[in-house]
Design a protein around this motif. Structure first.
Motif, PDB file in Angstrom:
ATOM      1  N   LYS A  25     -47.814  -8.642  38.938  1.00 44.82           N
ATOM      2  CA  LYS A  25     -47.237  -9.524  40.063  1.00 44.82           C
ATOM      3  C   LYS A  25     -46.892  -8.022  40.758  1.00 44.82           C
ATOM      4  N   ILE A  28     -51.186  -5.236  41.600  1.00 47.01           N
ATOM      5  CA  ILE A  28     -52.348  -6.610  42.109  1.00 47.01           C
ATOM      6  C   ILE A  28     -53.151  -5.437  42.497  1.00 47.01           C
ATOM      7  N   ASP A  69     -55.578 -17.742  42.803  1.00 48.89           N
ATOM      8  CA  ASP A  69     -54.204 -19.086  42.930  1.00 48.89           C
ATOM      9  C   ASP A  69     -54.832 -20.558  44.036  1.00 48.89           C
ATOM     10  N   LYS A 129     -44.887 -17.871  46.954  1.00 51.04           N
ATOM     11  CA  LYS A 129     -44.736 -16.607  45.838  1.00 51.04           C
ATOM     12  C   LYS A 129     -46.240 -15.856  46.648  1.00 51.04           C
ATOM     13  N   ASN A 130     -46.702 -15.550  46.776  1.00 54.20           N
ATOM     14  CA  ASN A 130     -47.676 -14.700  47.663  1.00 54.20           C
ATOM     15  C   ASN A 130     -47.975 -14.793  48.664  1.00 54.20           C
ATOM     16  N   ILE A 133     -48.814 -11.536  50.313  1.00 59.01           N
ATOM     17  CA  ILE A 133     -50.342 -10.622  50.367  1.00 59.01           C
ATOM     18  C   ILE A 133     -51.109 -11.464  51.176  1.00 59.01           C
ATOM     19  N   TYR A 134     -51.244 -12.141  51.866  1.00 57.72           N
ATOM     20  CA  TYR A 134     -51.981 -12.842  52.320  1.00 57.72           C
ATOM     21  C   TYR A 134     -51.887 -12.365  53.728  1.00 57.72           C
TER      22      TYR A 134
END
Length: 146
Positions: A25, A28, A69, A129-130, A133-134
Motif C-alpha cells: 500500500k 504505490i 480496485d 481504503k483508496n 489516492i484518488y
C-alpha cells in the motif's frame, strides 16, 4: 515442542504477510498522463496499472480510466453529455480555487465530481481504503489551455 514450533512459524508467516500488504500500500507507483481535450490539456499522476479508453463524439471528448480496485476516473470536456454521477446526491459541495467540488457516497463507495474551466473530472466506485489516492489525483490535476 513440535506444536510450539508450528505456532511460531505460523505467527512469523502471519506477520510477514501482514507486512507485505502494508508495504504494498505504501509503495504505490504513479504515471504521468497527458490528454488533449477540445480546448484544454489535462495532466495528472495516475496510480498504475490502469486502462484508458477515449471516446470522441460531435460535441466533446471523454477519457475513461479504470483501475484494478474497480475505481474509475472520467475526464470530460463538451456538452450534451450526462453521466450517472451527475444524478448522485452530493453530501458536500465547495468551491476551491475556482473549482467546484462535489463529493458523496453511493453503494458504499466514494465518488467525486470536479468542474473547472469547462472540464469535468469524476471519480467513482472508490473503496474507502483508496480514497486518499484518488483525492490526490484530482487535487493535483493540471488543466492548461491548448
Amino acid at each position: 515442542m513440535k506444536t510450539e514450533i508450528y505456532k511460531i512459524i505460523i505467527l512469523i508467516l502471519g506477520f510477514a504477510l501482514l507486512g507485505c500488504s502494508i508495504i504494498k500500500k505504501e509503495n504505490i507507483s504513479f504515471k504521468l498522463e497527458r490528454q488533449k481535450l477540445l480546448s484544454k490539456e489535462v495532466e495528472m499522476q495516475l496510480p498504475v496499472p490502469f486502462h484508458t479508453q477515449k471516446d470522441n463524439y460531435e460535441e466533446g471528448v471523454i477519457y475513461f480510466y479504470s483501475f484494478i480496485d474497480s475505481a474509475y476516473i472520467i475526464v470530460f470536456q463538451g456538452s450534451m453529455m450526462e453521466f450517472s454521477i451527475d444524478k448522485y446526491q452530493a453530501q458536500k459541495t465547495e468551491v476551491k480555487n475556482q473549482k467546484k467540488i462535489s463529493v458523496g457516497v453511493e453503494n458504499n463507495k466514494f465518488w467525486r465530481k470536479d468542474v473547472f474551466e469547462g472540464v469535468r473530472i469524476y471519480y467513482d466506485n472508490v473503496p474507502a481504503k483508496n480514497k486518499g489516492i484518488y483525492d490526490k489525483v484530482l487535487d493535483e490535476i493540471k488543466i492548461n489551455p491548448l
